[in-house]
Design a protein around this motif. Sequence first.
Motif: not given
Ligand SMILES: [Zn+2]
Length: 734
Positions: A452, A454-455, A470, A473
Amino acid sequence: MHSLLPLNNQSCVVSVLLPLPLNKEYHYNANPMLELNRGDLVEVPFSRRRLLGVVLSLSNETHAELKRLRWVIRRFDLLRLPKNLIDLVEWTASWTLAPRGSVLRMVLSTPSAFDSPKSILFYALASQENRICPKRLTNARRRVLSVFNDCIVIDHKNLLRKAVVGSRVIKSMVESGILDCSSAIQYPIFEPPDITGEWEILNTEQQKAVKILSSRINANRFSVTAVEGIKGSGKTEVYFRAIAETLAAGKQVLVLLPEIVFSSEWLERFTDRFAVKPAVWHSALQVRVRRDTWRAVAKGSVRVLFGARSALFLPFNELGLIVVDEEHESYYKQDVGVVYHARDMAVVRARLEGIPIILVSTTLSLETVENVRQGRYTSIHLAAFCSDINKPEVALIDLRKYSLDRGNFLSQPLIQAMQNTLDKGEQSMLFINRRGYAPLTLCNNCGHRLKCSKCTAWLVMHQMLNQLICHYCGLSTSLPKCCPLCNIRDSFIFSGPGVERLAEEMLLRFPDVKFQIASSDTVKGPNSTAELVRSMQSKEINVVISTQSIFKGYNFPFLTLVGVVDADLGLTGCDPRACERTYQLLHQVVGHVGGASRPAKILVQTLAPENPVMQAIASGDRESFLRFEINQRKAFGMPPYGKLAAIVISSLNLKQVDEVAQLIAKAMPRLNGVIILGPIPAPIAVIRCYHRRRFIVRADRKVNIQKVLRDWLAAIRPKSSVRIKVDVDPYNFM
Ligand SMILES: [Zn+2]
Ligand SMILES: [Zn+2]
């Protein structure tokens, strides 16, 4: 409503707690005519807003800053928060270290409940002597008059509907003196439960249990009773009696349930017994129903309420009993906002109210078991009605003995058992706690794993949606054509099983099988749960592949085989309750399959059959599992034999998160009986672009861990861009 103008310049000072993430209370001037008391709900100016708050205390002393204080705008006359509820707010805040205002916010979660209720217009025929007889009646007016052949008074909405006329016709009839109009507030009706109905005949064990609970209720003081019994032991019937007894004594009852249960036929049992639908409280309620229920609880017209965990903070005035069903469920731990455990806070509320509480479960949590052992709680064990003959057979499949092909997850014995079940026209369930198709997608050429953006989490392939998702998120993206690292086309392969991949494998073996996947992606909300249950019960499907326990409250008489695909999944990681959860889940499966005439089988695939958890599941020996688990937790000082807390610092800004983590590390106390680990990056080090650093605190039982944390963090004042989350007794270790 009272005026805000003071008489003779007299005033008193009140302290008001506001539903904001703040601990402190604010002082206001109040007109003595308002006659404010602790618990009163008031509207006050705050900055440039007007806020609802609750009066905590008042004094007539002249306040040093009296002149500068602002004035209470008004008091809400509808209701006052009960003293015990305010105490619960203070208690929860001090236990969880959450700001008091944040806890109050949960109490005042339904602001519309404080608006003045809207009044409704009612109509009746004007009395004979006053009525002006019109010379000529229009058809519309004639229809209106004919409605009153069947009734004397009717409300606006129904009159329009029955007469099939518009508002203007009614208005003109009132003006010309044909109809009388009045207005009144109509409160929604919550029918009281009928406790005079017939009861099931109880067995000797149930009778004993009812007697014990009855004495607790009559004692009319705080006590905790734990009731354990598998499905078929009749524990619900037992606590229904306790509910009836409390109602007969003129008290209210709160029953807490995991959120998932609200869709089930389970609530119908209450209706069968008490002839009314119970009032309910959960996140899917409409705003209007929420408002009406909140008021009715406060006014006392709701006598029994079945609620999800937030129902604990409803304004009961005459609470006489709390029941926490499925008390072992980790659902009761709230992980966002105020991080509290609803079962534990329910015990606190019962103590503050001075009333009995009943904790009910198929497998009591180790915390409750320990409280029973220490004599703090009493316990009642109910054995099942049915004899051991129909107990499902549990067998472990040692996966090391079967070489499964790459991408295959069903062993030969499990496949054979599914075949036999299909041949008999019965149903199977495959269980794996993994959504989607595969937990990991990687490049076959260079090994690059899709992560991901963002993660720090792998993207999970969802074949049915044709998306990579994901699970932390919710980010969703399509599978790239080429590997972003080595640029080779169509190079991705999938690793590990998910429910969709199991379905694919199963269809290769049994092409004609009718199946459904039950996960949070496919079964959303009460209606689709009911639909799945219906198709199971009517045998429209042969196999269900499930990520979650959908057993609570349902009977699946034709479900005679359960295959647990990867029993080891729950045993990894650093969560001290991992073994217990796996045991509970499998134990629950054992209790809910098959019927009187159909013996059921449970096959558990594992790479570690010698693991005591697996052994205990296979033998059905709860005591030996408890012995093992207690020894483990004692050895490592884990709850309930020691205390744990987590501190998670998070921010979008990596530098700031590390600075605050270092600041906290520098202030770290050195105390006997307290071990602090950290700061280290949390296992999921980034979620939604928030960088996360974590401390874990382990303390001996006798240590006041709240005080340790409070003293430690008191001087830490991070910028608003950095969040510090304190989790006392954490259940989430990610
Ligand atoms: Zn994520
Ligand atoms: Zn590659």
